[in-house]
Design an enzyme around this catalytic site. Structure first.
Site, mmCIF file in Angstrom:
data_model
loop_
_atom_site.group_PDB
_atom_site.id
_atom_site.type_symbol
_atom_site.label_atom_id
_atom_site.label_comp_id
_atom_site.label_asym_id
_atom_site.label_seq_id
_atom_site.Cartn_x
_atom_site.Cartn_y
_atom_site.Cartn_z
ATOM 1 N N ARG A 1 -2.848 3.093 0.897
ATOM 2 C CA ARG A 1 -3.112 1.318 0.832
ATOM 3 C C ARG A 1 -2.287 0.833 1.989
ATOM 4 N NH1 ARG A 1 -0.878 1.840 -5.559
ATOM 5 N NH2 ARG A 1 -1.885 3.637 -4.580
ATOM 6 N N LYS B 1 4.790 15.265 -2.384
ATOM 7 C CA LYS B 1 4.453 16.220 -3.007
ATOM 8 C C LYS B 1 5.075 17.907 -3.251
ATOM 9 C CE LYS B 1 0.690 13.967 -1.074
ATOM 10 N NZ LYS B 1 -0.736 13.221 -2.752
#
Length: 424
Positions: free
Chosen positions: A277, A203
């Site tokens: 996830r 990020k």
């Protein structure tokens, strides 16, 4: 210490105050109700009062109810500095509000903690110890960590967390007030990424700054269970927290890796920043194994959910329409905001891979169109077919900066909804 009293009024402010929503008379603040959305106005007024440097308030007057008092406390809460809200109303109302505040404060404390202090194992222990203190002998638990995760075939959690020197961990907690081998009413699963660098799909700094909040799902389901227990929950509930740090190192998982899960599903990693996830997949399999009547997972999972519903709603997904309707009603009952987003069978196939059964995302910014639904479709692969399942993407769990409704930091939004589902 002098305490400011706060009352609600339907009278307009005196002319010298103009159209001010909050006015002051000595040590009393008056919130002038002029908006049809009373709770929003009360929460915004609480932010204004707090911004004046007020730290202790006593709510008083007949216009307060449980929802407006809770809305005030939400606006009055800040991440820094001691503060106090004294409730009004009958004993039952004050007890309910006190329990809510204790649970929400625990969730906010976890989310606002620095990532250095809150490692995966520390998160698991904090959650277990807090619930044990509430539930006593009705609570039992184990923490599976490090290499032991591989022995139990929790592949995703181990892969995401292995890049850190501090091991990943799964908390498996059982609240069973019924004794013996009682059926499991609800299984809770929480995403507990204590810090998310994005891994090799790193990020930018601005996107990484708030990533201590990426364990908001774990904090939310833990606080919800604790709140339900405080209210006298008499059902068996199992809790699974999937805790890890997503960091870069020579041990970290990489783009192009293929993970083979316990249920046989193979997953190509096309984005190491779609790690939530991957860990929830393990938790959902463990939850499915309990045979629970309802599985609820909560996670700060996708930016796509924030883009879809904003940061004052949590997005909800379920294959069962009646479950979505039930959640919407429970959220309304406790004055929280949820909104259903699409989830169809074909969403399972929206992240295709030429090398595996599925990829963990799509190789484009934000996972492409429908990213929140595609993430839910991925998770659905790990829920036993036919089981009743709710996925909550916590778009409203954290405020990155001060706003008219919230101070910067964790909000606790979602705790009351899940607790209400448990208590049903």
């Amino acid at each position: 210490m002098q305490i400011m009293t706060v009352a609600l009024t339907q009278d307009a402010p005196q002319s010298l105050w103009g159209k001010a929503s909050v006015t002051y008379q000595g040590n009393q603040a008056l919130i002038h109700l002029t908006d049809s959305d009373v709770l929003r106005q009360v929460q915004m007024a609480a932010r204004k009062i707090r911004a004046q440097g007020v730290t202790s308030v006593q709510l008083e007057g007949e216009l307060w109810n449980i929802d407006s008092q809770w809305a005030f406390s939400q606006g009055f809460t800040t991440a820094r500095g001691e503060f106090e809200v004294r409730w009004c109303g009958d004993e039952a109302t004050q007890t309910t509000l006190t329990h809510r505040f204790e649970a929400a404060s625990f969730a906010r404390m976890l989310v606002n903690e620095t990532p250095e202090e809150l490692s995966p194992v520390v998160l698991a222990n904090h959650a277990a110890n807090w619930l044990k203190a509430i539930g006593g002998d009705n609570v039992s638990y184990e923490i599976v960590e490090g290499q032991e995760l591989l022995e139990k075939q929790w592949i995703g959690l181990h892969a995401v967390g292995r890049g850190s020197e501090r091991p990943p961990a799964m908390l498996v907690l059982d609240f069973n007030p019924l004794g013996d081998d009682a059926p499991v009413s609800t299984a809770l699963v929480g995403k507990g990424i204590t810090f998310d660098s994005g891994g090799y799909s790193i990020k930018p700094s601005v996107g990484m700054l708030d990533m201590k909040c990426d364990m908001g799902g774990a904090a939310t389901v833990t606080a919800a269970l604790g709140l339900a227990m405080k209210a006298g929950l008499n059902k068996r509930v199992k809790l699974f927290l999937c805790c890890a740090e997503n960091l870069i190192s020579g041990h970290a998982y990489k783009l192009g890796d293929i993970l083979t899960y316990k249920n046989g599903v193979t997953v190509e990693v096309v984005n190491t920043d779609a790690e939530g996830r991957l860990v929830l997949a393990d938790g959902l399999q463990a939850a499915s194994d309990t045979g629970a009547e309802l599985i609820i997972d909560a996670a700060t999972l996708t930016g796509a959910a924030v883009m879809a519903v904003g940061d004052n709603y949590n997005a909800i997904f379920s294959p069962q329409t009646e479950t979505l309707q039930r959640v919407q009603q429970k959220a309304a009952d406790v004055s929280e905001n949820v909104w259903p987003l699409p989830l169809n069978e074909w969403h399972k196939d929206m992240c295709p891979s030429p090398f595996a059964d599925t990829a963990n995302s799509r190789a484009m910014k934000g996972g492409g169109a429908g990213g929140a639904s595609n993430a839910a479709g991925f998770l659905w692969r790990f829920v036993t077919p036919g089981m009743n399942w709710l996925h909550m993407d916590l778009a409203a769990a954290y405020s990155s900066s001060d706003s008219a409704l919230w101070s910067a930091g964790a909000t606790g939004h979602g705790v009351l909804t899940i607790a209400a589902l448990l208590e049903e």
